[in-house]
Design a protein around this motif. Structure first.
Motif, mmCIF file in Angstrom:
data_model
loop_
_atom_site.group_PDB
_atom_site.id
_atom_site.type_symbol
_atom_site.label_atom_id
_atom_site.label_comp_id
_atom_site.label_asym_id
_atom_site.label_seq_id
_atom_site.Cartn_x
_atom_site.Cartn_y
_atom_site.Cartn_z
ATOM 1 N N ALA A 223 0.833 -1.208 0.000
ATOM 2 C CA ALA A 223 0.000 0.000 0.000
ATOM 3 C C ALA A 223 0.865 1.255 0.000
ATOM 4 N N LEU A 224 1.938 1.250 0.785
ATOM 5 C CA LEU A 224 2.832 2.414 0.820
ATOM 6 C C LEU A 224 3.516 2.621 -0.529
ATOM 7 N N MET A 225 3.954 1.541 -1.170
ATOM 8 C CA MET A 225 4.608 1.672 -2.469
ATOM 9 C C MET A 225 3.648 2.238 -3.518
ATOM 10 N N ASP A 226 2.394 1.760 -3.502
ATOM 11 C CA ASP A 226 1.412 2.287 -4.446
ATOM 12 C C ASP A 226 1.121 3.760 -4.181
ATOM 13 N N ALA A 230 1.831 6.750 -6.813
ATOM 14 C CA ALA A 230 0.775 7.676 -7.261
ATOM 15 C C ALA A 230 1.195 9.128 -7.050
ATOM 16 N N GLN A 231 1.861 9.420 -5.925
ATOM 17 C CA GLN A 231 2.312 10.787 -5.672
ATOM 18 C C GLN A 231 3.398 11.215 -6.654
#
Length: 235
Positions: A223-226, A230-231
């Motif tokens: 989730a953190l990597m996604d 996205a940012q």
């Protein structure tokens, strides 16, 4: 009449400019001969450059044809994944057989079963249903992402997530389903400890907890990597 006559000659070929002006001085026979010799050399150069250009164009055309064939082959090779998804559809049948077998095993002793036994049986059925959901997610999303779109027409039963789950979303759904299955297995192992005469297997419980925490940590990392990806795309 002017003593000098101008002749304009346009040359085209490899390494030649679009146009060349050759001035002929008619007052000197030697100048006429020199100019004529220059024209013959230019004509021979153009004659030699013509076949070279045609050969280069033929090589480029052949190269483009081979490149198109290779790209078509690579693009169509995605259909080699289709048997994998057919196998996943058959695995749903295997899960269904296991589900029905457990259900048939539970029903005869339902009236005399203890609450803990019923909860364990229900957890087993939930575990199998979650595994089936995981197979369906992988089968549909994987096929649409990597092989071809599934044409269901105007069928109202089409799941809302079909066609909208990309590889990142598929990854998160997979890890979410795995975490849920791991939690059910861990809960079922703890529920078995309440049965009389059951000896606690500390090593098994420890490994179940470690695996569950590993799956949870993996989900958080995904989730953190996604989120970071996205940012970075926004900036």
């Amino acid at each position: 009449m002017s003593r000098a006559a101008g002749i304009r000659s346009t040359q085209s070929g490899c390494g030649e400019p679009p146009s060349r002006h050759i001035r002929i001085d008619a007052s000197s026979p030697g100048a006429l001969a020199a100019t004529s010799q220059r024209l013959r050399r230019a004509s021979r150069h153009t004659a030699r450059a013509g076949p070279a250009n045609r050969e280069m164009e033929s090589v480029m055309h052949h190269r483009n044809a081979v490149e198109r064939l290779l790209e078509q082959f690579l693009f169509k090779s995605r259909w080699l994944l289709a048997p994998f998804y057919v196998g996943l559809a058959l695995s749903l049948l295997m899960l269904l057989v296991a589900f029905v077998g457990d259900l048939i095993h539970i029903l005869p002793g339902l009236w005399s079963a203890k609450p803990e036994e019923i909860i364990l049986a229900v957890l087993t059925l939930i575990d199998l249903s979650l595994a089936g959901n995981l197979v369906v997610i992988v089968m549909f999303s994987g096929y649409e992402n990597f092989v071809s779109k599934i044409d269901t027409g105007e069928n109202e039963d089409r799941p809302s997530w079909m066609g909208s789950v990309d590889f990142s979303g598929l990854k998160m759904k997979l890890i979410g389903s795995i975490v849920a299955i791991s939690a059910i297995s861990l809960l079922r192992a703890f529920m078995r400890l309440t049965e009389p005469g059951v000896v606690m297997d500390e090593a098994r419980i420890r490994w179940l907890v470690i695996l569950h925490l590993t799956f949870v940590a993996s989900g958080l990392l995904f989730a953190l990597m996604d989120r970071f990806a996205a940012q970075s795309e926004k900036h």
